[in-house]
Design a protein around this motif. Structure first.
Motif, PDB file in Angstrom:
ATOM      1  N   ARG B  88       0.859  -1.192   0.000  1.00 47.96           N
ATOM      2  CA  ARG B  88       0.000   0.000   0.000  1.00 47.96           C
ATOM      3  C   ARG B  88       0.888   1.233   0.000  1.00 47.96           C
ATOM      4  O   ARG B  88       1.919   1.256   0.665  1.00 47.96           O
ATOM      5  CB  ARG B  88      -0.908   0.034   1.242  1.00 47.96           C
ATOM      6  N   PRO B  89       0.484   2.288  -0.726  1.00 48.90           N
ATOM      7  CA  PRO B  89       1.353   3.460  -0.808  1.00 48.90           C
ATOM      8  C   PRO B  89       1.451   4.204   0.516  1.00 48.90           C
ATOM      9  O   PRO B  89       0.471   4.300   1.256  1.00 48.90           O
ATOM     10  CB  PRO B  89       0.677   4.327  -1.877  1.00 48.90           C
ATOM     11  N   TYR B 103       1.460   3.282 -10.462  1.00 50.14           N
ATOM     12  CA  TYR B 103       2.513   2.887  -9.523  1.00 50.14           C
ATOM     13  C   TYR B 103       2.198   1.480  -9.011  1.00 50.14           C
ATOM     14  O   TYR B 103       1.239   1.289  -8.274  1.00 50.14           O
ATOM     15  CB  TYR B 103       2.582   3.859  -8.344  1.00 50.14           C
ATOM     16  N   ILE B 104       3.014   0.523  -9.436  1.00 50.60           N
ATOM     17  CA  ILE B 104       2.846  -0.851  -8.949  1.00 50.60           C
ATOM     18  C   ILE B 104       3.725  -1.032  -7.716  1.00 50.60           C
ATOM     19  O   ILE B 104       4.885  -0.628  -7.702  1.00 50.60           O
ATOM     20  CB  ILE B 104       3.241  -1.877 -10.038  1.00 50.60           C
ATOM     21  N   GLY B 111      11.767 -11.929   2.246  1.00 46.37           N
ATOM     22  CA  GLY B 111      12.392 -12.392   1.006  1.00 46.37           C
ATOM     23  C   GLY B 111      11.451 -13.091   0.042  1.00 46.37           C
ATOM     24  O   GLY B 111      11.868 -13.523  -1.029  1.00 46.37           O
ATOM     25  N   VAL B 112      10.171 -13.192   0.444  1.00 47.78           N
ATOM     26  CA  VAL B 112       9.205 -13.900  -0.407  1.00 47.78           C
ATOM     27  C   VAL B 112       8.148 -12.914  -0.918  1.00 47.78           C
ATOM     28  O   VAL B 112       7.555 -12.181  -0.121  1.00 47.78           O
ATOM     29  CB  VAL B 112       8.514 -15.036   0.387  1.00 47.78           C
ATOM     30  N   PRO B 113       7.904 -12.878  -2.242  1.00 45.24           N
ATOM     31  CA  PRO B 113       6.910 -11.928  -2.754  1.00 45.24           C
ATOM     32  C   PRO B 113       5.497 -12.287  -2.317  1.00 45.24           C
ATOM     33  O   PRO B 113       5.118 -13.451  -2.311  1.00 45.24           O
ATOM     34  CB  PRO B 113       7.059 -12.044  -4.277  1.00 45.24           C
ATOM     35  N   GLU B 114       4.754 -11.226  -1.933  1.00 48.33           N
ATOM     36  CA  GLU B 114       3.353 -11.439  -1.561  1.00 48.33           C
ATOM     37  C   GLU B 114       2.469 -10.609  -2.483  1.00 48.33           C
ATOM     38  O   GLU B 114       2.547 -10.745  -3.678  1.00 48.33           O
ATOM     39  CB  GLU B 114       3.166 -11.131  -0.079  1.00 48.33           C
ATOM     40  N   ASP B 115       1.652  -9.722  -1.894  1.00 42.98           N
ATOM     41  CA  ASP B 115       0.684  -8.981  -2.717  1.00 42.98           C
ATOM     42  C   ASP B 115       1.341  -8.030  -3.707  1.00 42.98           C
ATOM     43  O   ASP B 115       2.408  -7.474  -3.442  1.00 42.98           O
ATOM     44  CB  ASP B 115      -0.224  -8.133  -1.824  1.00 42.98           C
ATOM     45  N   MET B 116       0.642  -7.818  -4.829  1.00 42.28           N
ATOM     46  CA  MET B 116       1.040  -6.791  -5.792  1.00 42.28           C
ATOM     47  C   MET B 116      -0.202  -5.942  -6.078  1.00 42.28           C
ATOM     48  O   MET B 116      -1.280  -6.475  -6.331  1.00 42.28           O
ATOM     49  CB  MET B 116       1.550  -7.448  -7.074  1.00 42.28           C
ATOM     50  N   THR B 117      -0.015  -4.620  -5.994  1.00 39.60           N
ATOM     51  CA  THR B 117      -1.146  -3.708  -6.206  1.00 39.60           C
ATOM     52  C   THR B 117      -0.714  -2.593  -7.157  1.00 39.60           C
ATOM     53  O   THR B 117       0.477  -2.404  -7.406  1.00 39.60           O
ATOM     54  CB  THR B 117      -1.592  -3.077  -4.869  1.00 39.60           C
ATOM     55  N   SER B 118      -1.687  -1.842  -7.667  1.00 38.84           N
ATOM     56  CA  SER B 118      -1.355  -0.715  -8.538  1.00 38.84           C
ATOM     57  C   SER B 118      -2.213   0.494  -8.178  1.00 38.84           C
ATOM     58  O   SER B 118      -3.381   0.345  -7.812  1.00 38.84           O
ATOM     59  CB  SER B 118      -1.565  -1.100 -10.006  1.00 38.84           C
ATOM     60  N   TRP B 119      -1.622   1.672  -8.301  1.00 40.00           N
ATOM     61  CA  TRP B 119      -2.226   2.900  -7.791  1.00 40.00           C
ATOM     62  C   TRP B 119      -2.016   4.045  -8.756  1.00 40.00           C
ATOM     63  O   TRP B 119      -1.001   4.115  -9.439  1.00 40.00           O
ATOM     64  CB  TRP B 119      -1.577   3.267  -6.443  1.00 40.00           C
ATOM     65  N   ARG B 120      -2.987   4.979  -8.744  1.00 39.09           N
ATOM     66  CA  ARG B 120      -2.842   6.219  -9.531  1.00 39.09           C
ATOM     67  C   ARG B 120      -3.158   7.416  -8.660  1.00 39.09           C
ATOM     68  O   ARG B 120      -4.095   7.386  -7.847  1.00 39.09           O
ATOM     69  CB  ARG B 120      -3.778   6.198 -10.748  1.00 39.09           C
ATOM     70  N   PHE B 128      -4.170   8.408  -3.413  1.00 42.27           N
ATOM     71  CA  PHE B 128      -4.087   7.473  -4.538  1.00 42.27           C
ATOM     72  C   PHE B 128      -5.417   6.744  -4.679  1.00 42.27           C
ATOM     73  O   PHE B 128      -6.108   6.492  -3.685  1.00 42.27           O
ATOM     74  CB  PHE B 128      -3.037   6.397  -4.274  1.00 42.27           C
ATOM     75  N   ASP B 129      -5.765   6.369  -5.905  1.00 43.13           N
ATOM     76  CA  ASP B 129      -6.843   5.414  -6.136  1.00 43.13           C
ATOM     77  C   ASP B 129      -6.204   4.082  -6.514  1.00 43.13           C
ATOM     78  O   ASP B 129      -5.299   4.051  -7.355  1.00 43.13           O
ATOM     79  CB  ASP B 129      -7.730   5.867  -7.306  1.00 43.13           C
TER      80      ASP B 129
END
Lengths: 93, 136
Positions: B88-89, B103-104, B111-120, B128-129
């Motif tokens: 989250r931004p 903005y992703i 060290g392990v990837p979890e959530d991915m989100t994108s914002w404007r 941001f939305d």
């Protein structure tokens, strides 16, 4: 001979998608003011509420950062060009 | 409005976040009409501590724009990782955001990837939305 300002990708929606805009003025500050007068939507992304250039907005006169010249008071010659270059930054805190 | 990630894009962003963990990674991404087809890993040049901040220098930014022309694509936005923090931004992200870009953010936990989100960024810069992120 007019001066031109190069507009970075994220600001082009505010300049009718133009990559560069012709402006006039005697100093860097006057050129930027002319730009924001022509394209009002740019103002809040370039300046803080108290009218200072945001610190992640870099302005180059030809190839020189205006911070190392006379900032917005830097005089310009006919044909000089400005570039607005974003510093992209962020982080968790 | 939303972003669609073509095959390999999400994996490239996650892999970059894992590679730089516990520091933040950053980069640009390219495509057309909201479809992301290419990423560009960039150096984190922050002087404020790379575990909590990232910065793309003006010179690297110019290279990123040049790359868009070379690819014949639009530069759609930038990505970065949040090591051990949610995707989250932050207020710092908001204060430094540019309009009309996506903005992703990818969260990397231990060290392990979890959530991915994108914002404007909203037009008035107040927030941001979140935008929909789908995978092709």
């Amino acid at each position: 001979m007019p001066n031109t300002i190069h507009i970075p990708t994220p600001l082009r929606p505010f300049t009718d998608k133009q990559e560069s805009v012709e402006v006039s003025g005697a100093t860097v500050g006057e050129l930027l003011k002319d730009l924001t007068t022509r394209h009002d939507g740019l103002k809040k992304h370039l300046y803080t509420d108290d009218g200072r250039l945001r610190n992640f907005v870099n302005v180059y006169l030809n190839d020189e950062d205006i911070r190392y010249l006379q900032k917005e008071q830097t005089p310009v010659k006919p044909g000089d060009s400005l570039s607005i270059v974003p510093s992209v930054a962020g982080g968790v805190l | 409005m939303g972003l669609k990630l073509e095959s390999g894009v999400a994996d490239a962003i996650r892999a970059h976040g894992v590679e730089t963990y516990p520091n933040e990674c950053c980069g640009a991404f390219y495509g057309r009409d909201g479809v992301v087809s290419s990423t560009y890993a960039m150096p984190n040049t922050t002087e404020l501590g790379p575990r909590r901040r990232f910065q793309i220098s003006p010179r690297d930014y110019m290279n990123a724009e040049k790359r868009a022309s070379e690819l014949g694509m639009e530069m759609l936005g930038f990505y970065h990782s949040h090591p051990d923090h949610p995707a989250r931004p932050s207020q710092f992200d908001l204060d430094h955001a540019w309009p009309s870009l996506s903005y992703i953010i990818v969260s990397i936990k231990e060290g392990v990837p979890e959530d991915m989100t994108s914002w404007r960024l909203q037009e008035d810069r107040s927030a941001f939305d979140q935008e929909n992120l789908t995978h092709a």
